[in-house]
Design a protein around this motif. Structure first.
Motif, PDB file in Angstrom:
ATOM      1  N   ARG A  83       0.803  -1.228   0.000  1.00 59.45           N
ATOM      2  CA  ARG A  83       0.000   0.000   0.000  1.00 59.45           C
ATOM      3  C   ARG A  83       0.836   1.278   0.000  1.00 59.45           C
ATOM      4  NH1 ARG A  83      -5.453   0.195   2.350  1.00 59.45           N
ATOM      5  NH2 ARG A  83      -6.270  -1.907   2.233  1.00 59.45           N
ATOM      6  N   PHE A  84       2.005   1.227   0.614  1.00 61.08           N
ATOM      7  CA  PHE A  84       2.804   2.428   0.836  1.00 61.08           C
ATOM      8  C   PHE A  84       4.237   2.210   0.362  1.00 61.08           C
ATOM      9  CE2 PHE A  84      -0.308   1.834   4.257  1.00 61.08           C
ATOM     10  CZ  PHE A  84      -1.121   2.943   4.037  1.00 61.08           C
ATOM     11  N   ALA A  85       4.891   3.271  -0.052  1.00 65.68           N
ATOM     12  CA  ALA A  85       6.278   3.202  -0.523  1.00 65.68           C
ATOM     13  C   ALA A  85       7.214   3.247   0.680  1.00 65.68           C
ATOM     14  CB  ALA A  85       6.563   4.353  -1.479  1.00 65.68           C
ATOM     15  N   ILE A  86       7.248   2.146   1.420  1.00 68.28           N
ATOM     16  CA  ILE A  86       8.116   2.094   2.592  1.00 68.28           C
ATOM     17  C   ILE A  86       9.406   1.359   2.258  1.00 68.28           C
ATOM     18  CG2 ILE A  86       6.249   2.357   4.235  1.00 68.28           C
ATOM     19  CD1 ILE A  86       6.311  -0.628   4.776  1.00 68.28           C
ATOM     20  N   LEU A  87      10.460   1.738   2.953  1.00 69.05           N
ATOM     21  CA  LEU A  87      11.767   1.126   2.748  1.00 69.05           C
ATOM     22  C   LEU A  87      12.073   0.060   3.786  1.00 69.05           C
ATOM     23  CD1 LEU A  87      13.709   4.420   1.943  1.00 69.05           C
ATOM     24  CD2 LEU A  87      12.855   2.707   0.320  1.00 69.05           C
ATOM     25  N   GLY A  88      11.496   0.177   4.953  1.00 60.23           N
ATOM     26  CA  GLY A  88      11.730  -0.790   6.016  1.00 60.23           C
ATOM     27  C   GLY A  88      10.635  -0.714   7.052  1.00 60.23           C
ATOM     28  N   ALA A  89      10.468  -1.790   7.801  1.00 63.53           N
ATOM     29  CA  ALA A  89       9.481  -1.822   8.881  1.00 63.53           C
ATOM     30  C   ALA A  89       9.953  -2.793   9.946  1.00 63.53           C
ATOM     31  CB  ALA A  89       8.117  -2.241   8.357  1.00 63.53           C
ATOM     32  N   ARG A  90       9.592  -2.484  11.166  1.00 65.77           N
ATOM     33  CA  ARG A  90       9.952  -3.325  12.316  1.00 65.77           C
ATOM     34  C   ARG A  90       8.812  -3.277  13.308  1.00 65.77           C
ATOM     35  NH1 ARG A  90      12.429  -7.159  15.076  1.00 65.77           N
ATOM     36  NH2 ARG A  90      13.700  -6.567  16.851  1.00 65.77           N
ATOM     37  N   VAL A  91       8.378  -4.454  13.767  1.00 66.28           N
ATOM     38  CA  VAL A  91       7.365  -4.564  14.809  1.00 66.28           C
ATOM     39  C   VAL A  91       7.946  -5.396  15.938  1.00 66.28           C
ATOM     40  CG1 VAL A  91       5.084  -5.460  15.429  1.00 66.28           C
ATOM     41  CG2 VAL A  91       5.429  -4.379  13.191  1.00 66.28           C
ATOM     42  N   VAL A  92       7.929  -4.825  17.138  1.00 65.63           N
ATOM     43  CA  VAL A  92       8.337  -5.547  18.344  1.00 65.63           C
ATOM     44  C   VAL A  92       7.117  -5.556  19.255  1.00 65.63           C
ATOM     45  CG1 VAL A  92       9.878  -5.610  20.344  1.00 65.63           C
ATOM     46  CG2 VAL A  92      10.713  -4.735  18.140  1.00 65.63           C
ATOM     47  N   HIS A  93       6.712  -6.734  19.690  1.00 61.94           N
ATOM     48  CA  HIS A  93       5.561  -6.840  20.597  1.00 61.94           C
ATOM     49  C   HIS A  93       5.964  -7.699  21.779  1.00 61.94           C
ATOM     50  CE1 HIS A  93       1.473  -6.817  21.964  1.00 61.94           C
ATOM     51  NE2 HIS A  93       1.058  -6.229  20.858  1.00 61.94           N
ATOM     52  N   ARG A  94       5.679  -7.198  22.952  1.00 66.12           N
ATOM     53  CA  ARG A  94       6.015  -7.939  24.166  1.00 66.12           C
ATOM     54  C   ARG A  94       4.861  -8.843  24.577  1.00 66.12           C
ATOM     55  NH1 ARG A  94       8.170  -4.124  28.618  1.00 66.12           N
ATOM     56  NH2 ARG A  94       8.741  -6.127  29.528  1.00 66.12           N
ATOM     57  N   VAL A  95       5.214  -9.920  25.252  1.00 70.38           N
ATOM     58  CA  VAL A  95       4.255 -10.858  25.818  1.00 70.38           C
ATOM     59  C   VAL A  95       4.658 -11.135  27.260  1.00 70.38           C
ATOM     60  CG1 VAL A  95       3.608 -11.945  23.626  1.00 70.38           C
ATOM     61  CG2 VAL A  95       5.566 -12.832  24.917  1.00 70.38           C
ATOM     62  N   GLY A  96       3.773 -11.797  27.974  1.00 72.00           N
ATOM     63  CA  GLY A  96       4.036 -12.102  29.374  1.00 72.00           C
ATOM     64  C   GLY A  96       3.350 -11.099  30.273  1.00 72.00           C
ATOM     65  N   LEU A  97       3.821 -11.020  31.503  1.00 70.54           N
ATOM     66  CA  LEU A  97       3.236 -10.142  32.506  1.00 70.54           C
ATOM     67  C   LEU A  97       3.846  -8.744  32.402  1.00 70.54           C
ATOM     68  CD1 LEU A  97       1.238 -10.147  34.890  1.00 70.54           C
ATOM     69  CD2 LEU A  97       3.175 -10.620  36.384  1.00 70.54           C
ATOM     70  N   LEU A  98       2.992  -7.736  32.239  1.00 73.98           N
ATOM     71  CA  LEU A  98       3.431  -6.350  32.087  1.00 73.98           C
ATOM     72  C   LEU A  98       2.669  -5.459  33.059  1.00 73.98           C
ATOM     73  CD1 LEU A  98       3.400  -6.309  28.196  1.00 73.98           C
ATOM     74  CD2 LEU A  98       5.417  -6.417  29.653  1.00 73.98           C
ATOM     75  N   GLN A  99       3.349  -4.409  33.499  1.00 79.97           N
ATOM     76  CA  GLN A  99       2.780  -3.463  34.461  1.00 79.97           C
ATOM     77  C   GLN A  99       2.389  -2.164  33.752  1.00 79.97           C
ATOM     78  OE1 GLN A  99       2.556  -4.703  37.626  1.00 79.97           O
ATOM     79  NE2 GLN A  99       3.544  -6.509  36.779  1.00 79.97           N
ATOM     80  N   PRO A 100       1.460  -1.392  34.325  1.00 79.57           N
ATOM     81  CA  PRO A 100       1.182  -0.074  33.752  1.00 79.57           C
ATOM     82  C   PRO A 100       2.483   0.719  33.593  1.00 79.57           C
ATOM     83  CG  PRO A 100      -0.493  -0.595  35.358  1.00 79.57           C
ATOM     84  CD  PRO A 100       0.569  -1.682  35.462  1.00 79.57           C
ATOM     85  N   LEU A 101       2.586   1.428  32.497  1.00 79.00           N
ATOM     86  CA  LEU A 101       3.727   2.237  32.058  1.00 79.00           C
ATOM     87  C   LEU A 101       4.793   1.437  31.303  1.00 79.00           C
ATOM     88  CD1 LEU A 101       4.222   4.614  35.121  1.00 79.00           C
ATOM     89  CD2 LEU A 101       2.780   4.956  33.108  1.00 79.00           C
ATOM     90  N   ASP A 102       4.750   0.092  31.341  1.00 79.60           N
ATOM     91  CA  ASP A 102       5.699  -0.708  30.562  1.00 79.60           C
ATOM     92  C   ASP A 102       5.442  -0.518  29.077  1.00 79.60           C
ATOM     93  OD1 ASP A 102       6.848  -1.817  32.841  1.00 79.60           O
ATOM     94  OD2 ASP A 102       5.873  -3.785  32.612  1.00 79.60           O
ATOM     95  N   GLN A 103       6.510  -0.543  28.273  1.00 81.96           N
ATOM     96  CA  GLN A 103       6.356  -0.557  26.823  1.00 81.96           C
ATOM     97  C   GLN A 103       5.791  -1.913  26.420  1.00 81.96           C
ATOM     98  OE1 GLN A 103       9.743   2.247  25.045  1.00 81.96           O
ATOM     99  NE2 GLN A 103      10.549   0.300  25.693  1.00 81.96           N
TER     100      GLN A 103
END
Length: 167
Positions: A83-103
């Protein structure tokens, strides 16, 4: 559309440990003089019920199907590339137990101009919210509860001309 340059490492990472925005973007940009724009979105864990006596979220727990989740997100990046003329992309997604304010999530996109980066980043985030196979459980004083998809997330996906399967 221009092809996403191969050889700059994985486009998708599902991990329990935190990520460093500066390092992730530097790695994505490395050695590509065509890049004129980088758009990055970092989502953090929030307590949607903060300030309310009942229902406050003390933590969330994210689950996924290893292999399947990465494959689904790779397909989302492929769709963004078409759809878009992009040169690169990166997705990082965390799993597990996370607290408010965590990325919790990073979506970073490079292109020759800002418009393509902004649009592709927003497209990927809208797509992730509805199509990525993650399951989220909130910990509250009343006990744990699974979080359902929100109508607003479905509407965000629909504006790109996409809809949920079986919808």
């Amino acid at each position: 559309m221009q092809a996403i340059k191969a050889g700059r490492g994985p486009r998708v990472s599902i991990q329990s440990h935190d990520f460093d925005l500066t390092q992730e973007v530097a790695h994505l940009r490395a050695g590509d003089a065509r890049i004129g724009a980088v758009c990055a979105f970092v989502g953090t864990v929030r307590d949607r019920h903060a300030g309310a006596e009942a229902g406050s979220v003390s933590a969330i727990e994210l689950e996924h199907y290893p292999g399947m989740t990465e494959k689904a997100i790779e397909a989302m990046i492929d769709a963004a590339q078409q759809r878009f003329a992009i040169l690169g992309a990166r997705v990082v997604h965390r799993v597990g137990l996370l607290q408010p304010l965590d990325q919790i999530v990073l979506v970073a996109v490079t292109s020759m101009n800002r418009r393509e980066s902004f649009q592709a980043c927003e497209f990927l985030m809208d797509y992730l919210k509805t199509q990525a196979p993650f399951w989220k459980k909130e910990a509250t004083p009343e006990g744990a509860r699974w979080v359902d998809a929100r109508v607003s997330d479905d509407a965000a996906l629909a504006r790109w001309g996409l809809s949920l399967p079986n919808a």
